[in-house]
Design a protein around this motif. Structure first.
Motif, PDB file in Angstrom:
ATOM      1  N   ASN A 127       0.815  -1.217   0.000  1.00 56.57           N
ATOM      2  CA  ASN A 127       0.000   0.000   0.000  1.00 56.57           C
ATOM      3  C   ASN A 127       0.852   1.273   0.000  1.00 56.57           C
ATOM      4  OD1 ASN A 127       0.966  -0.419   2.562  1.00 56.57           O
ATOM      5  ND2 ASN A 127      -0.936   0.109   3.603  1.00 56.57           N
ATOM      6  N   ALA A 128       2.079   1.206  -0.515  1.00 59.07           N
ATOM      7  CA  ALA A 128       2.981   2.358  -0.537  1.00 59.07           C
ATOM      8  C   ALA A 128       2.407   3.488  -1.394  1.00 59.07           C
ATOM      9  CB  ALA A 128       4.354   1.941  -1.047  1.00 59.07           C
ATOM     10  N   ARG A 129       2.675   4.721  -0.946  1.00 65.68           N
ATOM     11  CA  ARG A 129       2.228   5.930  -1.627  1.00 65.68           C
ATOM     12  C   ARG A 129       3.416   6.884  -1.753  1.00 65.68           C
ATOM     13  NH1 ARG A 129      -2.306   7.323   2.634  1.00 65.68           N
ATOM     14  NH2 ARG A 129      -2.663   9.164   1.366  1.00 65.68           N
ATOM     15  N   HIS A 130       3.325   7.819  -2.679  1.00 63.56           N
ATOM     16  CA  HIS A 130       4.401   8.773  -2.935  1.00 63.56           C
ATOM     17  C   HIS A 130       4.001  10.151  -2.424  1.00 63.56           C
ATOM     18  CE1 HIS A 130       7.114  10.858  -6.173  1.00 63.56           C
ATOM     19  NE2 HIS A 130       7.505  11.107  -4.944  1.00 63.56           N
ATOM     20  N   PHE A 131       4.775  10.675  -1.452  1.00 65.76           N
ATOM     21  CA  PHE A 131       4.519  11.986  -0.870  1.00 65.76           C
ATOM     22  C   PHE A 131       5.629  12.945  -1.276  1.00 65.76           C
ATOM     23  CE2 PHE A 131       2.589   8.830   1.918  1.00 65.76           C
ATOM     24  CZ  PHE A 131       1.285   9.283   1.946  1.00 65.76           C
ATOM     25  N   LEU A 132       5.254  14.186  -1.572  1.00 65.23           N
ATOM     26  CA  LEU A 132       6.160  15.200  -2.088  1.00 65.23           C
ATOM     27  C   LEU A 132       5.921  16.500  -1.333  1.00 65.23           C
ATOM     28  CD1 LEU A 132       7.976  16.371  -4.481  1.00 65.23           C
ATOM     29  CD2 LEU A 132       5.814  16.674  -5.709  1.00 65.23           C
ATOM     30  N   PHE A 133       6.988  17.112  -0.792  1.00 61.04           N
ATOM     31  CA  PHE A 133       6.847  18.366  -0.062  1.00 61.04           C
ATOM     32  C   PHE A 133       7.872  19.354  -0.588  1.00 61.04           C
ATOM     33  CE2 PHE A 133       4.989  19.658   4.240  1.00 61.04           C
ATOM     34  CZ  PHE A 133       5.026  20.997   3.940  1.00 61.04           C
ATOM     35  N   TYR A 134       7.368  20.500  -1.081  1.00 60.51           N
ATOM     36  CA  TYR A 134       8.229  21.569  -1.568  1.00 60.51           C
ATOM     37  C   TYR A 134       8.457  22.579  -0.451  1.00 60.51           C
ATOM     38  CZ  TYR A 134       7.441  20.113  -6.405  1.00 60.51           C
ATOM     39  OH  TYR A 134       7.400  19.418  -7.588  1.00 60.51           O
ATOM     40  N   PHE A 135       9.711  22.770  -0.079  1.00 66.42           N
ATOM     41  CA  PHE A 135      10.102  23.818   0.855  1.00 66.42           C
ATOM     42  C   PHE A 135      10.819  24.906   0.054  1.00 66.42           C
ATOM     43  CE2 PHE A 135       9.719  20.093   3.549  1.00 66.42           C
ATOM     44  CZ  PHE A 135       9.027  20.600   4.640  1.00 66.42           C
ATOM     45  N   ARG A 136      11.134  26.010   0.693  1.00 69.20           N
ATOM     46  CA  ARG A 136      11.759  27.116  -0.023  1.00 69.20           C
ATOM     47  C   ARG A 136      13.076  26.706  -0.680  1.00 69.20           C
ATOM     48  NH1 ARG A 136      14.342  32.694   2.194  1.00 69.20           N
ATOM     49  NH2 ARG A 136      14.685  33.588   0.155  1.00 69.20           N
ATOM     50  N   ALA A 137      13.910  25.992   0.045  1.00 65.02           N
ATOM     51  CA  ALA A 137      15.260  25.716  -0.449  1.00 65.02           C
ATOM     52  C   ALA A 137      15.507  24.250  -0.782  1.00 65.02           C
ATOM     53  CB  ALA A 137      16.287  26.189   0.577  1.00 65.02           C
ATOM     54  N   GLU A 138      14.478  23.417  -0.716  1.00 60.39           N
ATOM     55  CA  GLU A 138      14.662  21.996  -0.999  1.00 60.39           C
ATOM     56  C   GLU A 138      13.328  21.309  -1.244  1.00 60.39           C
ATOM     57  OE1 GLU A 138      16.633  22.400   2.429  1.00 60.39           O
ATOM     58  OE2 GLU A 138      14.717  23.000   3.198  1.00 60.39           O
ATOM     59  N   THR A 139      13.434  20.114  -1.790  1.00 54.50           N
ATOM     60  CA  THR A 139      12.273  19.272  -2.053  1.00 54.50           C
ATOM     61  C   THR A 139      12.509  17.933  -1.371  1.00 54.50           C
ATOM     62  OG1 THR A 139      11.956  20.320  -4.212  1.00 54.50           O
ATOM     63  CG2 THR A 139      10.917  18.169  -3.879  1.00 54.50           C
ATOM     64  N   LEU A 140      11.515  17.458  -0.624  1.00 52.04           N
ATOM     65  CA  LEU A 140      11.622  16.152   0.029  1.00 52.04           C
ATOM     66  C   LEU A 140      10.520  15.241  -0.480  1.00 52.04           C
ATOM     67  CD1 LEU A 140      12.814  18.223   2.421  1.00 52.04           C
ATOM     68  CD2 LEU A 140      13.065  15.994   3.458  1.00 52.04           C
ATOM     69  N   GLU A 141      10.873  13.967  -0.661  1.00 48.24           N
ATOM     70  CA  GLU A 141       9.929  12.961  -1.121  1.00 48.24           C
ATOM     71  C   GLU A 141      10.047  11.728  -0.231  1.00 48.24           C
ATOM     72  OE1 GLU A 141       9.576  12.524  -5.536  1.00 48.24           O
ATOM     73  OE2 GLU A 141      11.425  13.704  -5.460  1.00 48.24           O
ATOM     74  N   PHE A 142       8.918  11.097   0.008  1.00 48.66           N
ATOM     75  CA  PHE A 142       8.870   9.889   0.829  1.00 48.66           C
ATOM     76  C   PHE A 142       7.964   8.871   0.164  1.00 48.66           C
ATOM     77  CE2 PHE A 142       9.797  13.407   3.606  1.00 48.66           C
ATOM     78  CZ  PHE A 142      10.776  12.920   4.458  1.00 48.66           C
ATOM     79  N   ILE A 143       8.377   7.623   0.175  1.00 43.52           N
ATOM     80  CA  ILE A 143       7.511   6.514  -0.203  1.00 43.52           C
ATOM     81  C   ILE A 143       7.146   5.841   1.113  1.00 43.52           C
ATOM     82  CG2 ILE A 143       7.302   4.346  -1.483  1.00 43.52           C
ATOM     83  CD1 ILE A 143       7.688   6.817  -3.292  1.00 43.52           C
TER      84      ILE A 143
END
Length: 139
Positions: free
Chosen positions: A111-127
């Motif tokens: 049941n894995a999902r892809h999460f994406l978070f844009y911050f001012r100086a970086e981008t983070l992603e989590f499965i």
């Protein structure tokens, strides 16, 4: 180019736009993403910190794509994601998370999902299989 859906997960909150003080800490199979909240967007105290906990996290990526690069059309989703500075679930990928240099923690769950978070100086992603959020005021 495959058609992706970006489901915005932050309705009434976002990260502090100038200095969110982003940190990631792992606890077993969970990844805890902490950052300061934007006190001008919601009824938050100045110095209120959010922690988004990604359960059953199998992979993650911390990318240097910032707001300037994104608006210049650079970055994996610059021409697809609706807005900069938001928290999304990416839906409709042929390969979950795409082909990037992931930090692998464990095998992806069913049941894995892809999460994406844009911050001012970086981008983070989590499965991960899911997420939850808590807040606290720091001094």
């Amino acid at each position: 180019m495959q058609e992706l859906e970006f489901v915005q997960l932050n309705d009434d909150w976002s990260a502090e736009p100038n200095a969110p003080l982003v940190a990631v800490v792992f606890e077993g199979n969970a990844a805890n993403l902490s950052f300061l909240l934007n006190p001008w967007q919601r009824k938050a105290d100045f110095r209120e910190e959010a922690t988004v906990r990604f359960s059953n996290c199998s992979r993650w990526n911390w990318d240097a794509t910032n707001d300037h690069a994104w608006f210049a059309g650079e970055g994996r989703y610059a021409k697809q994601a609706p807005k900069w500075g938001e928290f999304y679930e990416v839906v409709g990928e042929d390969i979950l998370g795409g082909n990037i240099d992931w930090e692998i923690i464990a095998a992806d769950t069913v049941n894995a999902r892809h999460f994406l978070f844009y911050f001012r100086a970086e981008t983070l992603e989590f499965i991960a299989s899911g997420w939850s959020m808590s807040t606290k005021t720091i001094h």
